[in-house]
Enzyme design. Sequence first.
Site, PDB file in Angstrom:
ATOM      1  N   ARG A  53      24.893 -38.394 -11.546  1.00 24.87           N
ATOM      2  CA  ARG A  53      24.579 -39.791 -11.858  1.00 24.87           C
ATOM      3  C   ARG A  53      24.801 -39.998 -13.345  1.00 24.87           C
ATOM      4  NH1 ARG A  53      21.600 -38.329 -15.398  1.00 24.87           N
ATOM      5  NH2 ARG A  53      20.990 -40.486 -15.652  1.00 24.87           N
ATOM      6  N   ALA A  55      26.595 -43.221 -15.902  1.00 22.51           N
ATOM      7  CA  ALA A  55      27.883 -43.923 -15.809  1.00 22.51           C
ATOM      8  C   ALA A  55      29.104 -43.038 -16.127  1.00 22.51           C
ATOM      9  CB  ALA A  55      27.840 -45.158 -16.703  1.00 22.51           C
ATOM     10  N   GLN A 202      14.257 -40.520 -14.056  1.00 22.02           N
ATOM     11  CA  GLN A 202      15.290 -39.765 -14.793  1.00 22.02           C
ATOM     12  C   GLN A 202      14.798 -39.338 -16.175  1.00 22.02           C
ATOM     13  OE1 GLN A 202      15.812 -42.604 -13.118  1.00 22.02           O
ATOM     14  NE2 GLN A 202      17.907 -42.799 -12.378  1.00 22.02           N
ATOM     15  N   ASP A 243      25.476 -48.886 -18.569  1.00 27.00           N
ATOM     16  CA  ASP A 243      26.320 -48.695 -17.375  1.00 27.00           C
ATOM     17  C   ASP A 243      27.489 -49.656 -17.359  1.00 27.00           C
ATOM     18  OD1 ASP A 243      23.563 -47.557 -16.554  1.00 27.00           O
ATOM     19  OD2 ASP A 243      25.039 -46.744 -15.144  1.00 27.00           O
TER      20      ASP A 243
HETATM   21  O1  MRU Z   1      20.926 -44.577 -11.903  1.00 28.20           O
HETATM   22  P1  MRU Z   1      21.448 -43.662 -12.960  1.00 28.20           P
HETATM   23  O2  MRU Z   1      20.612 -42.440 -13.160  1.00 28.20           O
HETATM   24  O3  MRU Z   1      22.906 -43.320 -12.738  1.00 28.20           O
HETATM   25  O4  MRU Z   1      21.357 -44.528 -14.279  1.00 28.20           O
HETATM   26  C1  MRU Z   1      21.777 -43.993 -15.486  1.00 28.20           C
HETATM   27  C2  MRU Z   1      21.577 -44.896 -16.638  1.00 28.20           C
HETATM   28  O5  MRU Z   1      21.071 -45.998 -16.514  1.00 28.20           O
HETATM   29  C3  MRU Z   1      22.107 -44.452 -17.963  1.00 28.20           C
HETATM   30  O6  MRU Z   1      21.330 -44.949 -19.006  1.00 28.20           O
HETATM   31  C4  MRU Z   1      23.536 -44.974 -18.106  1.00 28.20           C
HETATM   32  O7  MRU Z   1      24.326 -44.545 -17.029  1.00 28.20           O
HETATM   33  C5  MRU Z   1      24.172 -44.576 -19.374  1.00 28.20           C
HETATM   34  S1  MRU Z   1      24.500 -42.848 -19.303  1.00 28.20           S
HETATM   35  C6  MRU Z   1      25.251 -42.225 -20.596  1.00 28.20           C
END
Ligand code: MRU
Length: 362
Positions: A53, A55, A202, A243
């Site tokens: 997971r 982005a 997370q 994202d």
């Molecule tokens: O749902 P996720 O865990 O994929 O969400 C991740 C995030 O919101 C991060 O802050 C985003 O992807 C930026 S990662 C460098």
Amino acid sequence: MNINNKNWETIWLEKNNKSIGVIDQTKLPYSFETLKLQSCSDAVKAIKKMVVRGAPLIGVTGAYAFALGVLEDSSDSAINNYLKTIQIARPTAINLKWSTDRVYKKIYNLPNKERYEVALQEAENIKVEDIKMCSLIGDYGLEIIEEISKRKNNQRVNILTHCNAGWLATIDWGTALSPIYKAKRAGIDLHVWVDETRPRNQGASLTAFELASECVPYTVIVDNTGGYLMQNGEVDLVIVGSDRTTRTGDVCNKIGTYLKALSAKDNQIPFYAALPFSTIDWEISDGISDIPIEIRSEKEVSEINGIDSNGKINAIRLVPENTKCFNPGFDVTPSRLVTGLITERGISEANEISLREMYEKN
Ligand code: MRU
């Protein structure tokens, strides 16, 4: 990054050149396990279940997924299907579309038998570029932390972050956490407030795991604590990931980011988003109306995962049976609340003129 004295990236090509290895992030922080993804469908499942997971990482995984698909069937109709299936695996982060469009453009007018190798090479290129971009984001973000540290006469800099935008969300370094790792290595005294980031936690599970592994001092807080800390002078800086960032500088990130930005604004605390080029959606200008927000399972809200005293990972129910829950995965922070965007090219203001100036110069 270093885990148990071994340097890890979050995704790698296995020696047979026909499968991909990843860290299973659903098992962290309780156990560190890796998984082999042997097909496009394995990789798409891993993205949907959030085995991988963040982005940038889902962007790179999507590119490899595409290559694995082409290995199975390189016909025109198959590659069009793979493209669609991968791009809808998770709708909010633009990186998935960006990376798979990039692979598609490289292969669509090649003879079928040449497509796999070229697709795989492009996935590798995207991965290598991501590592470089994240490292540069760290260098530029470090300047902001250095400045605050100087202003505070080298007293501890307190940084608040939301979700996980560290190396686990990318390939290495991370986005929001990259400046923190660079600052730690530069000897700056710092401490990180880690939002637990319900519903999937997370922050509590992944950001805490990363910071502990790198010996960065941190404290996990529940998501509602940030405002209190800001009012009491306990936060010098907020850095989050993104994202999808509109060309006008609106930042879409994990649900709850917007509330942190509002609180930072009210308390005159700088609020930065750290992001690579691959996260910018140049086609859209209004994040609130134009970005599709992923709605995830109600179960992520009604239940919580943890490890019990026997070392077993379990989910327990938090709400009365049959309670309705609502679970949007992301929200949009309007550019007016964003102090700046930390990119691999430098720090941009959160507006179209500044972003274009940054990316249109060589
Ligand atoms: O749902 P996720 O865990 O994929 O969400 C991740 C995030 O919101 C991060 O802050 C985003 O992807 C930026 S990662 C460098």
